[in-house]
Design an enzyme around this catalytic site. Structure first.
Site, PDB file in Angstrom:
ATOM      1  N   GLY A  48     -25.089  -4.163 -22.482  1.00  0.00           N
ATOM      2  CA  GLY A  48     -25.556  -4.198 -23.934  1.00  0.00           C
ATOM      3  C   GLY A  48     -26.739  -3.407 -24.473  1.00  0.00           C
ATOM      4  O   GLY A  48     -26.662  -2.954 -25.759  1.00  0.00           O
ATOM      5  N   GLU A 102     -33.872  -3.778 -22.447  1.00  0.00           N
ATOM      6  CA  GLU A 102     -32.741  -5.123 -22.629  1.00  0.00           C
ATOM      7  C   GLU A 102     -32.429  -4.776 -23.953  1.00  0.00           C
ATOM      8  O   GLU A 102     -33.049  -4.390 -24.964  1.00  0.00           O
ATOM      9  CB  GLU A 102     -33.356  -6.079 -22.078  1.00  0.00           C
ATOM     10  CG  GLU A 102     -32.617  -7.477 -22.214  1.00  0.00           C
ATOM     11  CD  GLU A 102     -31.309  -7.252 -21.452  1.00  0.00           C
ATOM     12  OE1 GLU A 102     -30.522  -6.368 -21.617  1.00  0.00           O
ATOM     13  OE2 GLU A 102     -31.094  -8.214 -20.595  1.00  0.00           O
ATOM     14  N   ASP A 103     -31.276  -5.278 -24.300  1.00  0.00           N
ATOM     15  CA  ASP A 103     -30.774  -5.488 -25.541  1.00  0.00           C
ATOM     16  C   ASP A 103     -31.252  -6.499 -26.607  1.00  0.00           C
ATOM     17  O   ASP A 103     -31.711  -6.348 -27.543  1.00  0.00           O
ATOM     18  CB  ASP A 103     -29.102  -5.530 -25.493  1.00  0.00           C
ATOM     19  CG  ASP A 103     -28.472  -6.660 -24.966  1.00  0.00           C
ATOM     20  OD1 ASP A 103     -29.209  -7.070 -24.221  1.00  0.00           O
ATOM     21  OD2 ASP A 103     -27.335  -6.834 -25.037  1.00  0.00           O
ATOM     22  N   ASP A 106     -32.636 -13.844 -25.302  1.00  0.00           N
ATOM     23  CA  ASP A 106     -32.422 -15.059 -26.378  1.00  0.00           C
ATOM     24  C   ASP A 106     -33.038 -16.119 -25.633  1.00  0.00           C
ATOM     25  O   ASP A 106     -34.232 -16.651 -25.944  1.00  0.00           O
ATOM     26  CB  ASP A 106     -30.789 -15.141 -26.090  1.00  0.00           C
ATOM     27  CG  ASP A 106     -30.150 -16.292 -26.885  1.00  0.00           C
ATOM     28  OD1 ASP A 106     -31.003 -17.094 -27.787  1.00  0.00           O
ATOM     29  OD2 ASP A 106     -28.913 -16.409 -26.670  1.00  0.00           O
ATOM     30  N   LYS A 134     -34.990 -13.372 -29.897  1.00  0.00           N
ATOM     31  CA  LYS A 134     -34.934 -14.530 -30.563  1.00  0.00           C
ATOM     32  C   LYS A 134     -35.956 -15.604 -30.312  1.00  0.00           C
ATOM     33  O   LYS A 134     -35.568 -16.594 -29.368  1.00  0.00           O
ATOM     34  CB  LYS A 134     -33.567 -15.214 -30.287  1.00  0.00           C
ATOM     35  CG  LYS A 134     -32.522 -14.550 -31.024  1.00  0.00           C
ATOM     36  CD  LYS A 134     -31.091 -15.002 -30.630  1.00  0.00           C
ATOM     37  CE  LYS A 134     -29.923 -14.067 -31.064  1.00  0.00           C
ATOM     38  NZ  LYS A 134     -28.593 -14.708 -30.433  1.00  0.00           N
ATOM     39  N   PHE A 155     -26.153 -15.291 -34.195  1.00  0.00           N
ATOM     40  CA  PHE A 155     -25.415 -14.373 -33.370  1.00  0.00           C
ATOM     41  C   PHE A 155     -25.144 -13.176 -33.927  1.00  0.00           C
ATOM     42  O   PHE A 155     -24.771 -13.048 -35.010  1.00  0.00           O
ATOM     43  CB  PHE A 155     -24.015 -15.044 -32.864  1.00  0.00           C
ATOM     44  CG  PHE A 155     -23.485 -14.226 -31.726  1.00  0.00           C
ATOM     45  CD1 PHE A 155     -23.678 -14.657 -30.475  1.00  0.00           C
ATOM     46  CD2 PHE A 155     -22.180 -13.489 -31.982  1.00  0.00           C
ATOM     47  CE1 PHE A 155     -23.175 -13.712 -29.367  1.00  0.00           C
ATOM     48  CE2 PHE A 155     -21.861 -12.641 -30.980  1.00  0.00           C
ATOM     49  CZ  PHE A 155     -22.197 -12.811 -29.850  1.00  0.00           C
ATOM     50  N   ILE A 156     -25.474 -12.177 -33.209  1.00  0.00           N
ATOM     51  CA  ILE A 156     -25.375 -10.691 -33.758  1.00  0.00           C
ATOM     52  C   ILE A 156     -24.454  -9.821 -33.048  1.00  0.00           C
ATOM     53  O   ILE A 156     -24.518 -10.011 -31.686  1.00  0.00           O
ATOM     54  CB  ILE A 156     -26.584 -10.361 -34.267  1.00  0.00           C
ATOM     55  CG1 ILE A 156     -27.344 -10.161 -32.867  1.00  0.00           C
ATOM     56  CG2 ILE A 156     -27.342 -10.879 -35.078  1.00  0.00           C
ATOM     57  CD1 ILE A 156     -27.781  -8.807 -32.434  1.00  0.00           C
ATOM     58  N   ASP A 162     -22.116  -7.059 -28.230  1.00  0.00           N
ATOM     59  CA  ASP A 162     -20.541  -7.229 -28.262  1.00  0.00           C
ATOM     60  C   ASP A 162     -20.647  -8.624 -28.684  1.00  0.00           C
ATOM     61  O   ASP A 162     -21.278  -9.830 -28.428  1.00  0.00           O
ATOM     62  CB  ASP A 162     -19.907  -7.075 -26.924  1.00  0.00           C
ATOM     63  CG  ASP A 162     -20.298  -8.342 -25.911  1.00  0.00           C
ATOM     64  OD1 ASP A 162     -21.488  -8.539 -25.577  1.00  0.00           O
ATOM     65  OD2 ASP A 162     -19.456  -8.982 -25.478  1.00  0.00           O
ATOM     66  N   ARG A 168     -19.340  -3.216 -29.970  1.00  0.00           N
ATOM     67  CA  ARG A 168     -20.553  -2.520 -29.416  1.00  0.00           C
ATOM     68  C   ARG A 168     -20.638  -1.075 -29.924  1.00  0.00           C
ATOM     69  O   ARG A 168     -21.746  -0.511 -30.260  1.00  0.00           O
ATOM     70  CB  ARG A 168     -20.193  -2.354 -27.746  1.00  0.00           C
ATOM     71  CG  ARG A 168     -20.326  -3.590 -26.811  1.00  0.00           C
ATOM     72  CD  ARG A 168     -20.597  -3.068 -25.407  1.00  0.00           C
ATOM     73  NE  ARG A 168     -20.046  -4.039 -24.709  1.00  0.00           N
ATOM     74  CZ  ARG A 168     -21.059  -5.288 -24.227  1.00  0.00           C
ATOM     75  NH1 ARG A 168     -22.143  -5.205 -24.584  1.00  0.00           N
ATOM     76  NH2 ARG A 168     -20.560  -5.929 -23.564  1.00  0.00           N
TER      77      ARG A 168
HETATM   78  P1  IMP Z   1     -30.733 -15.061 -22.332  1.00  0.00           P
HETATM   79  O1  IMP Z   1     -30.437 -15.162 -20.761  1.00  0.00           O
HETATM   80  O2  IMP Z   1     -30.476 -16.483 -23.010  1.00  0.00           O
HETATM   81  O3  IMP Z   1     -31.982 -14.399 -22.691  1.00  0.00           O
HETATM   82  O4  IMP Z   1     -29.427 -14.084 -22.637  1.00  0.00           O
HETATM   83  C1  IMP Z   1     -29.496 -12.813 -22.958  1.00  0.00           C
HETATM   84  C2  IMP Z   1     -28.220 -12.393 -22.885  1.00  0.00           C
HETATM   85  O5  IMP Z   1     -27.186 -13.112 -23.631  1.00  0.00           O
HETATM   86  C3  IMP Z   1     -28.050 -10.889 -23.748  1.00  0.00           C
HETATM   87  O6  IMP Z   1     -28.374  -9.887 -22.597  1.00  0.00           O
HETATM   88  C4  IMP Z   1     -26.705 -10.632 -24.270  1.00  0.00           C
HETATM   89  O7  IMP Z   1     -25.964 -10.353 -23.440  1.00  0.00           O
HETATM   90  C5  IMP Z   1     -26.477 -12.174 -24.550  1.00  0.00           C
HETATM   91  N1  IMP Z   1     -26.509 -12.468 -26.212  1.00  0.00           N
HETATM   92  C6  IMP Z   1     -27.772 -13.609 -26.461  1.00  0.00           C
HETATM   93  N2  IMP Z   1     -27.585 -13.471 -27.879  1.00  0.00           N
HETATM   94  C7  IMP Z   1     -26.884 -12.488 -28.268  1.00  0.00           C
HETATM   95  C8  IMP Z   1     -26.335 -12.298 -29.359  1.00  0.00           C
HETATM   96  O8  IMP Z   1     -26.656 -12.536 -30.583  1.00  0.00           O
HETATM   97  N3  IMP Z   1     -25.104 -11.385 -29.406  1.00  0.00           N
HETATM   98  C9  IMP Z   1     -24.654 -10.970 -28.373  1.00  0.00           C
HETATM   99  N4  IMP Z   1     -25.026 -11.147 -27.254  1.00  0.00           N
HETATM  100  C10 IMP Z   1     -26.028 -11.977 -27.206  1.00  0.00           C
HETATM  101 MG    MG Z   2     -27.906  -7.904 -21.963  1.00  0.00          MG
END
Ligand code: IMP
Ligand code: MG
Length: 178
Positions: A48, A102-103, A106, A134, A155-156, A162, A168
């Site tokens: 990402g 990191e992208d 969440d 977020k 969700f974006i 993606d 992407r």
């Molecule tokens: P976390 O472990 O919940 O922080 O998840 C992080 C990962 O979830 C990111 O690296 C993304 O791959 C994916 N992700 C979380 N939110 C989004 C979104 O809004 N769009 C796309 N991918 C997301």
């Molecule tokens: Mg990621």
């Protein structure tokens, strides 16, 4: 408002290319002044963050190294998410300043696990640079040093992120229409 279709979902324009680049430059400039003389290793987390990393790193003017890693979260038997290395990091980070690129953060569980994994390799310092955060969804304590945007729990897609592996390549960031 400009909208796009990605797989079976519709998305509307959320952050323009201009807005994104402005914030990426702001973060790069903070890193340039904070980490001068440290020769940091930027650790780009695939897939990402590839576009964010490409734009961010071209604004980095201090000496640095760039490495890549690909991780995947999977559900273990416990409730905490675990992360496994799909594409591992072979270079040593011992005694080094590492900036994780990191992208999006969440829930934060992926980042928390990644930090744990990297700490075992004895870096001098680990910093986090995330394009998006977020904050309302974060379930763990994380010190996020550099971030371009805090966003709502929508969700974006686009600019590297993606939906079902598609979207992407979109130049802007789009938000799901529900
Ligand atoms: P976390 O472990 O919940 O922080 O998840 C992080 C990962 O979830 C990111 O690296 C993304 O791959 C994916 N992700 C979380 N939110 C989004 C979104 O809004 N769009 C796309 N991918 C997301
Ligand atoms: Mg990621």
């Amino acid at each position: 408002m400009k909208s796009v279709q990605v797989c079976d979902k519709s998305f509307s324009l959320y952050l323009s290319e201009e807005e994104i680049i402005k914030e990426v430059k702001r973060v790069a400039s903070a890193i340039n002044s904070d980490l001068e003389g440290k020769c940091p290793i930027f650790l780009v987390i695939l897939n990402g963050s590839f576009i964010f990393a490409a734009d961010l790193l071209r604004e980095i003017s201090i000496p640095c190294e760039i490495q890549f890693m690909r991780v995947a979260s999977y559900e273990g038997t416990s409730s905490t998410g675990k992360v496994k290395e799909i594409l591992g990091l072979n270079e040593s980070i011992e005694g080094r300043t590492v900036v994780i690129v990191e992208d999006i953060i969440d829930s934060g569980t992926t980042m928390k696990e990644l930090l744990k994994m990297l700490q075992e390799r004895n870096p001098a310092d680990i910093r986090i640079a995330s394009l998006l955060v977020k904050p309302k969804n974060m379930k763990v304590e994380l010190d996020i040093d550099y971030r371009c945007f805090d966003i709502e729990n929508d969700f974006i897609v686009g600019y590297g992120l993606d939906y079902n592996q598609e979207g992407r390549n979109l130049r802007e960031i789009y938000k799901i229409i529900d």
